[in-house]
Design an enzyme around this catalytic site. Structure first.
Site, PDB file in Angstrom:
ATOM      1  N   ASP A  46      64.498  10.526  46.697  1.00  0.00           N
ATOM      2  CA  ASP A  46      63.545   9.451  47.003  1.00  0.00           C
ATOM      3  C   ASP A  46      63.347   9.325  48.518  1.00  0.00           C
ATOM      4  O   ASP A  46      62.527   8.531  48.982  1.00  0.00           O
ATOM      5  CB  ASP A  46      63.948   8.121  46.342  1.00  0.00           C
ATOM      6  CG  ASP A  46      65.299   7.602  46.804  1.00  0.00           C
ATOM      7  OD1 ASP A  46      65.951   8.261  47.630  1.00  0.00           O
ATOM      8  OD2 ASP A  46      65.707   6.518  46.327  1.00  0.00           O
ATOM      9  N   SER A  47      64.069  10.156  49.300  1.00  0.00           N
ATOM     10  CA  SER A  47      63.792  10.269  50.734  1.00  0.00           C
ATOM     11  C   SER A  47      62.341  10.687  50.954  1.00  0.00           C
ATOM     12  O   SER A  47      61.808  10.537  52.059  1.00  0.00           O
ATOM     13  CB  SER A  47      64.725  11.301  51.382  1.00  0.00           C
ATOM     14  OG  SER A  47      64.703  12.520  50.671  1.00  0.00           O
ATOM     15  N   ASP A  85      65.926  12.362  41.729  1.00  0.00           N
ATOM     16  CA  ASP A  85      66.464  11.041  42.100  1.00  0.00           C
ATOM     17  C   ASP A  85      65.841   9.944  41.251  1.00  0.00           C
ATOM     18  O   ASP A  85      64.615   9.930  41.049  1.00  0.00           O
ATOM     19  CB  ASP A  85      66.100  10.769  43.568  1.00  0.00           C
ATOM     20  CG  ASP A  85      67.297  10.407  44.409  1.00  0.00           C
ATOM     21  OD1 ASP A  85      68.394  10.208  43.849  1.00  0.00           O
ATOM     22  OD2 ASP A  85      67.134  10.345  45.641  1.00  0.00           O
ATOM     23  N   LYS A 115      70.079  11.900  39.768  1.00  0.00           N
ATOM     24  CA  LYS A 115      71.018  11.294  40.728  1.00  0.00           C
ATOM     25  C   LYS A 115      70.699   9.813  40.825  1.00  0.00           C
ATOM     26  O   LYS A 115      69.520   9.418  40.778  1.00  0.00           O
ATOM     27  CB  LYS A 115      70.897  11.952  42.106  1.00  0.00           C
ATOM     28  CG  LYS A 115      71.818  11.315  43.153  1.00  0.00           C
ATOM     29  CD  LYS A 115      71.855  12.079  44.451  1.00  0.00           C
ATOM     30  CE  LYS A 115      70.728  11.752  45.403  1.00  0.00           C
ATOM     31  NZ  LYS A 115      70.624  10.336  45.802  1.00  0.00           N
ATOM     32  N   GLU A 117      72.249   5.966  42.843  1.00  0.00           N
ATOM     33  CA  GLU A 117      73.114   5.411  43.884  1.00  0.00           C
ATOM     34  C   GLU A 117      74.004   4.300  43.328  1.00  0.00           C
ATOM     35  O   GLU A 117      73.575   3.550  42.444  1.00  0.00           O
ATOM     36  CB  GLU A 117      72.252   4.846  45.030  1.00  0.00           C
ATOM     37  CG  GLU A 117      71.416   5.895  45.719  1.00  0.00           C
ATOM     38  CD  GLU A 117      70.555   5.322  46.851  1.00  0.00           C
ATOM     39  OE1 GLU A 117      70.703   4.125  47.196  1.00  0.00           O
ATOM     40  OE2 GLU A 117      69.731   6.082  47.385  1.00  0.00           O
ATOM     41  N   GLU A 188      77.487   9.879  51.512  1.00  0.00           N
ATOM     42  CA  GLU A 188      76.567   9.799  52.655  1.00  0.00           C
ATOM     43  C   GLU A 188      77.069   8.787  53.687  1.00  0.00           C
ATOM     44  O   GLU A 188      77.496   7.672  53.334  1.00  0.00           O
ATOM     45  CB  GLU A 188      75.168   9.383  52.180  1.00  0.00           C
ATOM     46  CG  GLU A 188      74.186   9.257  53.357  1.00  0.00           C
ATOM     47  CD  GLU A 188      72.723   9.157  52.974  1.00  0.00           C
ATOM     48  OE1 GLU A 188      72.400   9.254  51.774  1.00  0.00           O
ATOM     49  OE2 GLU A 188      71.901   8.978  53.906  1.00  0.00           O
TER      50      GLU A 188
HETATM   51  O1  KIV Z   1      66.904  10.927  48.714  1.00  0.00           O
HETATM   52  C1  KIV Z   1      67.572  11.840  49.226  1.00  0.00           C
HETATM   53  O2  KIV Z   1      67.040  12.803  49.791  1.00  0.00           O
HETATM   54  C2  KIV Z   1      69.029  11.754  49.147  1.00  0.00           C
HETATM   55  C3  KIV Z   1      69.826  12.712  49.974  1.00  0.00           C
HETATM   56  C4  KIV Z   1      69.769  12.333  51.386  1.00  0.00           C
HETATM   57  C5  KIV Z   1      71.203  12.847  49.476  1.00  0.00           C
HETATM   58  O3  KIV Z   1      69.536  10.924  48.458  1.00  0.00           O
END
Ligand code: KIV
Length: 281
Positions: A46-47, A85, A115, A117, A188
């Site tokens: 989600d970056s 994500d 993934k 958080e 992280e």
């Molecule tokens: O969203 C993302 O790119 C991430 C990485 C920085 C691990 O969670």
């Protein structure tokens, strides 16, 4: 010929062995480069909210947007394991909603794993998703979806205590993620000694970003690696190229050639009909 793909059990077996190479990617051309470079894991993170959409945080990213990018990356992937994500609000509200959204990432996005958080508070959700046979990667420490609680994208685990972001709590979060059934975990923005302790304690591989060299693997955001985030790149990210400068020079050359009449030449144009007819005669 299709290459043999990296699998979830293979990543799990890399604990303490050959380091896991992970990178983010968000579209077809860059995913092809990342996959071709031999990355073991590609994360559609989600970056993308920050490095692709130009947002200040990852919070506005939606599930549909992640799915859209997952599909582009999935078309380019030959070898790497694909992880999608789960964005903010897609897994925190209720377990049934989290199950449905994780399922959409697999079914519509074409990824192999998801993934999310958090630790202690999302352990039930991780366990439920994993029970549905959707592999889960955890993510603790500096969790960007908690940006407002952290007061910015700040290093976590520097203070002793049990509150969110405190050292003992980050360790408890990592343990909870493992116990819930995650196959790997991203660490992280935490001090190197804490990352080393977590890596030693857990039996699943740790993948670090701003967490030092002792992790079982490393992940970086693609745009940081390629030098496309000048001015906003975090201190822990290393840039291996200056694509922004190269792209900027190319675009300025193009503009100058158009203005000066140097582009297009005959080589980039189609011959007029008369000339073609003469050639045939
Ligand atoms: O969203 C993302 O790119 C991430 C990485 C920085 C691990 O969670």
């Amino acid at each position: 010929m299709q290459q043999r793909r990296v699998t979830v059990p293979e990543i799990a077996r890399r604990k303490g062995g050959e380091k896991i190479v992970a990178l983010t990617a968000y579209d077809f051309p860059f995913a092809r480069l990342v996959d071709g470079a031999g990355a073991d894991v590609i994360l559609i993170g989600d970056s993308l909210g920050m490095v692709v959409q130009g947002q200040e945080t990852t919070l506005p990213v939606t599930l549909d947007e992640i799915i859209y990018h997952c599909r582009m990356v999935a078309r380019a992937r030959q070898r790497a394991l694909l992880v999608g994500d789960l964005p903010f609000l897609t897994y925190q509200v209720s377990v049934p909603r989290a199950l449905r959204n994780a399922g959409r990432l697999i079914k519509e996005g074409g990824v192999d794993a998801v993934k999310l958080e958090g630790g202690v508070h999302v352990a039930d959700t991780i366990a439920a998703i994993a029970r549905m046979d959707i592999p889960v990667m955890g993510h603790v420490g500096l969790t960007p979806q908690s940006v407002h609680r952290m007061g910015g994208h700040k290093v976590q685990g520097r203070r002793h205590g049990e509150a969110a972001g405190d050292r003992e709590r980050v360790l408890a979060d990592a343990r909870a993620v493992e116990e819930a059934g995650a196959f790997a975990i991203v660490l992280e923005g935490i001090p190197t000694d804490l990352a080393a302790e977590i890596t030693e304690t857990l039996t699943i591989p740790t993948i670090g970003i701003g967490a030092g060299a002792s992790c079982d693997g490393q992940i970086l955001v693609l745009h940081d690696v390629l030098g496309l985030t000048e001015g906003v790149r975090p201190r822990f990210a290393k840039s291996y190229a200056d694509l922004a400068a190269a792209a900027s020079a190319a675009l300025q050359d193009y503009a100058a050639e158009v203005r000066g009449g140097a582009f297009p030449t005959e080589a980039h144009s189609f011959a007029p009909l008369v000339a073609l007819e003469k050639k045939r005669a």
